[in-house]
Write a protein that holds these residues in place. Structure first.
Motif, PDB file in Angstrom:
ATOM      1  N   ASN A 582      51.640  35.477  42.280  1.00 30.01           N
ATOM      2  CA  ASN A 582      50.244  35.412  42.725  1.00 30.01           C
ATOM      3  C   ASN A 582      49.925  34.166  43.546  1.00 30.01           C
ATOM      4  O   ASN A 582      48.763  33.790  43.675  1.00 30.01           O
ATOM      5  N   ILE A 583      50.941  33.505  44.106  1.00 26.42           N
ATOM      6  CA  ILE A 583      50.703  32.322  44.940  1.00 26.42           C
ATOM      7  C   ILE A 583      51.215  32.595  46.354  1.00 26.42           C
ATOM      8  O   ILE A 583      52.379  32.922  46.551  1.00 26.42           O
ATOM      9  N   GLU A 625      43.027  37.708  35.661  1.00 28.32           N
ATOM     10  CA  GLU A 625      42.296  37.719  34.399  1.00 28.32           C
ATOM     11  C   GLU A 625      40.984  36.946  34.471  1.00 28.32           C
ATOM     12  O   GLU A 625      40.070  37.163  33.679  1.00 28.32           O
ATOM     13  N   TRP A 626      40.886  36.030  35.418  1.00 33.54           N
ATOM     14  CA  TRP A 626      39.638  35.285  35.613  1.00 33.54           C
ATOM     15  C   TRP A 626      38.786  35.850  36.747  1.00 33.54           C
ATOM     16  O   TRP A 626      37.729  35.329  37.056  1.00 33.54           O
ATOM     17  N   LEU A 677      34.848  37.057  41.707  1.00 26.04           N
ATOM     18  CA  LEU A 677      34.477  38.453  41.885  1.00 26.04           C
ATOM     19  C   LEU A 677      33.980  39.018  40.557  1.00 26.04           C
ATOM     20  O   LEU A 677      34.768  39.570  39.776  1.00 26.04           O
ATOM     21  N   PRO A 678      32.713  38.908  40.223  1.00 22.41           N
ATOM     22  CA  PRO A 678      32.231  39.360  38.915  1.00 22.41           C
ATOM     23  C   PRO A 678      32.358  40.861  38.693  1.00 22.41           C
ATOM     24  O   PRO A 678      32.417  41.315  37.552  1.00 22.41           O
ATOM     25  N   ASN A 679      32.411  41.666  39.769  1.00 25.36           N
ATOM     26  CA  ASN A 679      32.494  43.127  39.619  1.00 25.36           C
ATOM     27  C   ASN A 679      33.921  43.642  39.576  1.00 25.36           C
ATOM     28  O   ASN A 679      34.130  44.852  39.496  1.00 25.36           O
ATOM     29  N   LEU A 680      34.886  42.743  39.649  1.00 30.72           N
ATOM     30  CA  LEU A 680      36.272  43.167  39.721  1.00 30.72           C
ATOM     31  C   LEU A 680      36.648  44.013  38.500  1.00 30.72           C
ATOM     32  O   LEU A 680      36.460  43.605  37.366  1.00 30.72           O
ATOM     33  N   THR A 740      37.216  46.814  45.211  1.00 30.44           N
ATOM     34  CA  THR A 740      38.030  46.266  44.126  1.00 30.44           C
ATOM     35  C   THR A 740      39.509  46.271  44.473  1.00 30.44           C
ATOM     36  O   THR A 740      40.199  45.260  44.333  1.00 30.44           O
ATOM     37  N   GLU A 741      40.017  47.435  44.920  1.00 27.80           N
ATOM     38  CA  GLU A 741      41.446  47.523  45.217  1.00 27.80           C
ATOM     39  C   GLU A 741      41.823  46.596  46.367  1.00 27.80           C
ATOM     40  O   GLU A 741      42.890  45.984  46.365  1.00 27.80           O
ATOM     41  N   ASP A 742      40.939  46.499  47.386  1.00 25.70           N
ATOM     42  CA  ASP A 742      41.214  45.584  48.492  1.00 25.70           C
ATOM     43  C   ASP A 742      41.324  44.161  47.986  1.00 25.70           C
ATOM     44  O   ASP A 742      42.183  43.392  48.415  1.00 25.70           O
ATOM     45  N   ALA A 743      40.436  43.808  47.077  1.00 25.18           N
ATOM     46  CA  ALA A 743      40.432  42.445  46.546  1.00 25.18           C
ATOM     47  C   ALA A 743      41.718  42.155  45.779  1.00 25.18           C
ATOM     48  O   ALA A 743      42.303  41.077  45.898  1.00 25.18           O
ATOM     49  N   ILE A 744      42.168  43.125  45.006  1.00 24.90           N
ATOM     50  CA  ILE A 744      43.391  42.933  44.230  1.00 24.90           C
ATOM     51  C   ILE A 744      44.612  42.885  45.148  1.00 24.90           C
ATOM     52  O   ILE A 744      45.463  41.998  45.037  1.00 24.90           O
TER      53      ILE A 744
END
Length: 748
Positions: A582-583, A625-626, A677-680, A740-744
Motif C-alpha cells: 500500500n505504499i 482500515e482507517w 474517506l468517511p463513506n468508504l 468507493t472502488e475507484d478510491a480503493i
C-alpha cells in the motif's frame, strides 16, 4: 484356456512390436534470426502428435502417421508457420525460421524526453488525476505536480513550466491538440499565477521535456499535451467547501450514454486565511476570483466524438511593499484580470483513416496599476493595460499502416492580436503563424521502432519561414529494458512583450539531443536520461524605464544575437506498491548545466531560473482500515543565481551591465497531506465524501526566490513566497456516484 491366453499375450506383443517398428521420428530446430526459440508448439496438423522446443529451439517426436501432412509451428510472439512434409519409413528433419508477431502491446515505444499517463499505459502511468490530487504540495494543480518529475524546475515567483534550462514561456500546453494560450491566471510581478483548468477535466497527458512530436511547435523547451475525458461513467453532482473557496458543479449523462453535458462555478478568496496565517505578502486587496465552465460531449452513431469546453475566470488582488526608492515609503500594485477559453474538437474514423479536427479561442485581459505611497498621500497610478485575442485551429489526418506503424499529417493556424498600453509605449501586435507537418511511426519489429517527422512554419509578423525536422528511435535491449534516442530542431517567435519598436528579428531556435535508458516492469519504473540543448538566435533586449517612481522596466528587443546551451542528467524511479504494501513512492534527481546570453544579459551567464541540482521525493501510503491516505513530498534545489542588470548608452550604443549578483540560499520544502474517506465501504451511501488536510512547507523553511533592486542598484528586497507555511482544509462531496472502488483501486 492357458494356451488361449498365451496366444493372446503373444498377439499383443507382436502388435506392439509392429507399431513400435512403424514409428517415424520427426525432429528439427526452430529459430528467429538464427537464434533458437524455446516454448514453440510443434504439431502434426489434425493429429495428437507433436512436441515443444527446448531452450536451443530443438524438438523431436515420433509418429505412426504416413503420407503427406502439415507441420505447424506456433508461439504467441511469432507468426504461425506451416510446412508440408511426407512421412514414410525414414526419419524426417524439418527446420523452421519464424517471423516476429507484431503487437501493439509488445512493441517498443519511443519515449525519449516524454512521460505518458493514460488508460493504455497504466503500468508506468504518471500524473493521472489521482496522482495529482494525492501529491502533497501540488495543491491539485497539474503544473505543480510536474515539479516532482525530472526536467522541471520550481520557479515560485513566475508562472509557466521551466523545463531543462528553458524559460516559462518556452513551453506550451495543449488541450485535445489545440493550444491553450492562457493556462495560468493573471498575477502581479513576483507572484506566480495558478492553473485555471480543473485537473479532473483530463483523463491523461503526455509530458515531453525534449524532442517532441512534429505535430506541435512554437516551443523551444517542451510541451504538455492534455487529453480531456470523453463521457462520464454516470451523472453526478459535486460540491467543494473550504475556507478559501466554494464550488459546485454537475455532469449529466444521457440515458443511452451517447452524450453528456455539465457545468461548474466557483468563488475563491484568501482574506480568511490572511487572518489565520502569518503572510509575508501584504495584500491590501486579498486575492479573490470568480470562475465557471461549461462542457458537452456527443458520441455519434458512427463512433465519432464531439467535445466542447468553455471557461471564464476573473481575479483581483492588490499588494503593498516597502519602496526601494528613498523618496517613497511604499510601492503598490493592483491587478484586475479576466480571461476566457473555448475549445471545440471532433474525431472520427473513416475506414483506415482517423481525422482529428480542433480549434480554440482565448481572450486575456490584464489591468495592472502601479503607484507609490508616502505618509501624506498616494501618487497617481500608472496603468499597464494588456489584452489579447488568440485563435488556434488544427487538423490532423492519420492512416494506420499496420498494428504499430502509421503516417499522419495536417496543418495548423495560430492567430494572435495583442494590445499594450504603458506610459509612452503603445502597440498592437498581430501575427498569423501558419504551419504544416507530416510524421510517421515506423514499427520495424517489436524491438525496434522509429518516429520521423518534419514541421514547417511561416510567421506573418516576422515575414519568415522555417523547416524543423524531428527524429526518434527506440530499441528493446532485453525483456524490460529499452533505450531511446531523439533529435529535433525547434523554432519559436520572440515574445511579443519585448517587441516595442522596430527591429530586424527572426525565429529563435533550439536543437535537442536526448538519450534514454528505461526499465519498466509491473509496478516499477526506472528512467535514466541525458540531454543536450543548443540555443541560437535568442533575442537580445535593452532596458527602458518609463517612470523612475514606478521602477518598472520595459525590455525592448534589439536583435537575435543571443545564444546558449543546457545539458544534464536525470534519474527517475517509481515503485507503486511492489516493495512495500500500500505504499507508492517515486524519487527524482536532475543535474543541469546551463548558460545563456539572451535578453538583457551582458555576457553568457547561468540563467537565474535554473538550479544546478534538484531532488524530489513523493511517498503515498493508503490505510484501508482507517479509510485514509497519507502523503508526503519533499523538494530540494540548489540555490539559483540572481543578477541586477542595468542599461546605459555609450557613444549612442546600448550597453547592459551587471551591478549586483549572487546566489540564493538552497530551496527546501517538506509537504504533507491527508485524505479521509468517511463513506468508504458503505455501499448504500448516497454521497461520496473526501476530506482533505494539506500543509505545504511543514517545517516553515524561509525560501527566497530572488531580489528586487532600486533604480540605482544600492538597495534590494527579497522576493519570497506569499506565505512560508500554508494550511488547506476542505471537503469534496459527490452525489449520485459511488467512487468507493475507484478510491480503493487508485489509493485516493
Amino acid at each position: 484356456m492357458k494356451i488361449q491366453g498365451q496366444k493372446l499375450l503373444f498377439l499383443f506383443f507382436f502388435l506392439a512390436f509392429i507399431m513400435g517398428y512403424a514409428q517415424v521420428k520427426v525432429s528439427g530446430r526452430v529459430a528467429f534470426k538464427n537464434k533458437g526459440i524455446s516454448e514453440v508448439n510443434v504439431t502434426l496438423k489434425d493429429t495428437y502428435d507433436g512436441a515443444t522446443t527446448d531452450g536451443q529451439g530443438n524438438f523431436s517426436f515420433e509418429t505412426s502417421e504416413k503420407g503427406s501432412h502439415i507441420l505447424t509451428f506456433t508461439h504467441p510472439k511469432y507468426e504461425t508457420v506451416e510446412k508440408s512434409i511426407v512421412i514414410e519409413n525414414q526419419s524426417v528433419a524439418v527446420n523452421a525460421d519464424l517471423k516476429e508477431q507484431i503487437s501493439e502491446i509488445d512493441a517498443v515505444v519511443v519515449s525519449a524526453g516524454s512521460i505518458e499517463a493514460s488508460d493504455k499505459k497504466r503500468a508506468t502511468a504518471l500524473l493521472t488525476p489521482i496522482d495529482i490530487y494525492t501529491t502533497a504540495g501540488a495543491d491539485g494543480q497539474i503544473s505543480s505536480a510536474l515539479n516532482y518529475l525530472p526536467g522541471v524546475q520550481k520557479v515560485g515567483e513566475s508562472g509557466g513550466l521551466f523545463i531543462r534550462g528553458g524559460t516559462g514561456t518556452e513551453s506550451r500546453i495543449f488541450m485535445d491538440g489545440s493550444l491553450i494560450n492562457n493556462y495560468f491566471s493573471n498575477s502581479i510581478p513576483g507572484i506566480a499565477g495558478r492553473d485555471q483548468f480543473n485537473t479532473s477535466l483530463f483523463k491523461g497527458n503526455i509530458f515531453s521535456s525534449g524532442g517532441y512530436s512534429a505535430l506541435y511547435g512554437q516551443a523551444l523547451s517542451g510541451v504538455l499535451m492534455l487529453e480531456s475525458v470523453d463521457l462520464p461513467d454516470q451523472s453526478s453532482y459535486d460540491i467543494g467547501i473550504s475556507p478559501i473557496f466554494l464550488s459546485a458543479g454537475f455532469q449529466k449523462l444521457g440515458a443511452k450514454k451517447d452524450y453528456s453535458f455539465g457545468a461548474s462555478v466557483g468563488y475563491s478568496i484568501l482574506s480568511l486565511m490572511q487572518k489565520a496565517l502569518n503572510f509575508n505578502t501584504n495584500f491590501i486587496d486579498a486575492p479573490h476570483g470568480l470562475n465557471g465552465d461549461l462542457n458537452f460531449r456527443v458520441k455519434t452513431k458512427s463512433g465519432g466524438f464531439f467535445k466542447y469546453y468553455g471557461m471564464y475566470n476573473s481575479n483581483t488582488m492588490g499588494v503593498r511593499s516597502e519602496s526601494l526608492e528613498p523618496e517613497y515609503d511604499f510601492g503598490l500594485v493592483r491587478l484586475k484580470g479576466k480571461n476566457t477559453y473555448h475549445n471545440l474538437s471532433f474525431r472520427q474514423k473513416f475506414g483506415k483513416y482517423l481525422l482529428n479536427v480542433g480549434g480554440s479561442y482565448s481572450y486575456n485581459e490584464s489591468d495592472l496599476n502601479f503607484s507609490t505611497e508616502t505618509q501624506e498621500r498616494e501618487s497617481d497610478r500608472t496603468k499597464l493595460l494588456t489584452d489579447g485575442n488568440y485563435i488556434n485551429f488544427k487538423a490532423v489526418l492519420e492512416r494506420k499502416i499496420n498494428k504499430i506503424s502509421a503516417v499522419r499529417g495536417g496543418f495548423e493556424l495560430n492567430n494572435t492580436n495583442e494590445k499594450l498600453n504603458f506610459e509612452e509605449v503603445q502597440k498592437n501586435y498581430k501575427d498569423l503563424i501558419s504551419s504544416a507537418f507530416v510524421e510517421t511511426d515506423l514499427g520495424f519489429s517489436n524491438a525496434l521502432s522509429a518516429k520521423i517527422g518534419v514541421r514547417a512554419e511561416h510567421s506573418s509578423f516576422l515575414g519568415k519561414s522555417n523547416i524543423a525536422p524531428r527524429f526518434a528511435l527506440a530499441y528493446r535491449l532485453a525483456r524490460d529494458w529499452t533505450t531511446s534516442l531523439a533529435y529535433g530542431l525547434f523554432y519559436q517567435n520572440p515574445e511579443s512583450k519585448y517587441i516595442n519598436g522596430p527591429a530586424e528579428l527572426g525565429f529563435q531556435n533550439s536543437q535537442h539531443f536526448v538519450f534514454q535508458v528505461q526499465r519498466s516492469s509491473e509496478g516499477r519504473s526506472l528512467r535514466l536520461e541525458a540531454f543536450y540543448k543548443k540555443y541560437d538566435q535568442l533575442i537580445k533586449t535593452f532596458n527602458v524605464i518609463p517612470g523612475k517612481e514606478q521602477n518598472q522596466q520595459i525590455q525592448t528587443a534589439l536583435n537575435n544575437d543571443g545564444y546558449g546551451y543546457a545539458k544534464g542528467l536525470e534519474l527517475f524511479w517509481r515503485d507503486n506498491k511492489k516493495t512495500f504494501k500500500n505504499i507508492d513512492y517515486w524519487v527524482t534527481y536532475s543535474f543541469l548545466d546551463s548558460k545563456r546570453d539572451f535578453l538583457n544579459y551582458p555576457v553568457s551567464l547561468k540563467p537565474n531560473f535554473a538550479a544546478e541540482h534538484t531532488l524530489s521525493a513523493v511517498v503515498k501510503r493508503f490505510i484501508p482500515e482507517w479509510k485514509m491516505g497519507v502523503n508526503l513530498s519533499y523538494t530540494y534545489a540548489k540555490g539559483r543565481p540572481y543578477y541586477d542588470i542595468a542599461s546605459t548608452f555609450d557613444n549612442g550604443k546600448a550597453i547592459n551591465y551587471t551591478r549586483n549578483e549572487g546566489r540564493l540560499k538552497d530551496y527546501n520544502a517538506l509537504n504533507f497531506s491527508i485524505n479521509y474517506l468517511p463513506n468508504l465501504g458503505k455501499k448504500d451511501a448516497k454521497a461520496f465524501t473526501v476530506l482533505v488536510l494539506s500543509v505545504s512547507n511543514v517545517l516553515g523553511s524561509k525560501n527566497v526566490y530572488g531580489y528586487n533592486f532600486s533604480v540605482d542598484g544600492s538597495r534590494s528586497s527579497a522576493v519570497v513566497p506569499p506565505v512560508n507555511t500554508f494550511v488547506f482544509v476542505g471537503a469534496f462531496i459527490s452525489f449520485g456516484v459511488d467512487k468507493t472502488e475507484d478510491a480503493i483501486n487508485n489509493n485516493l
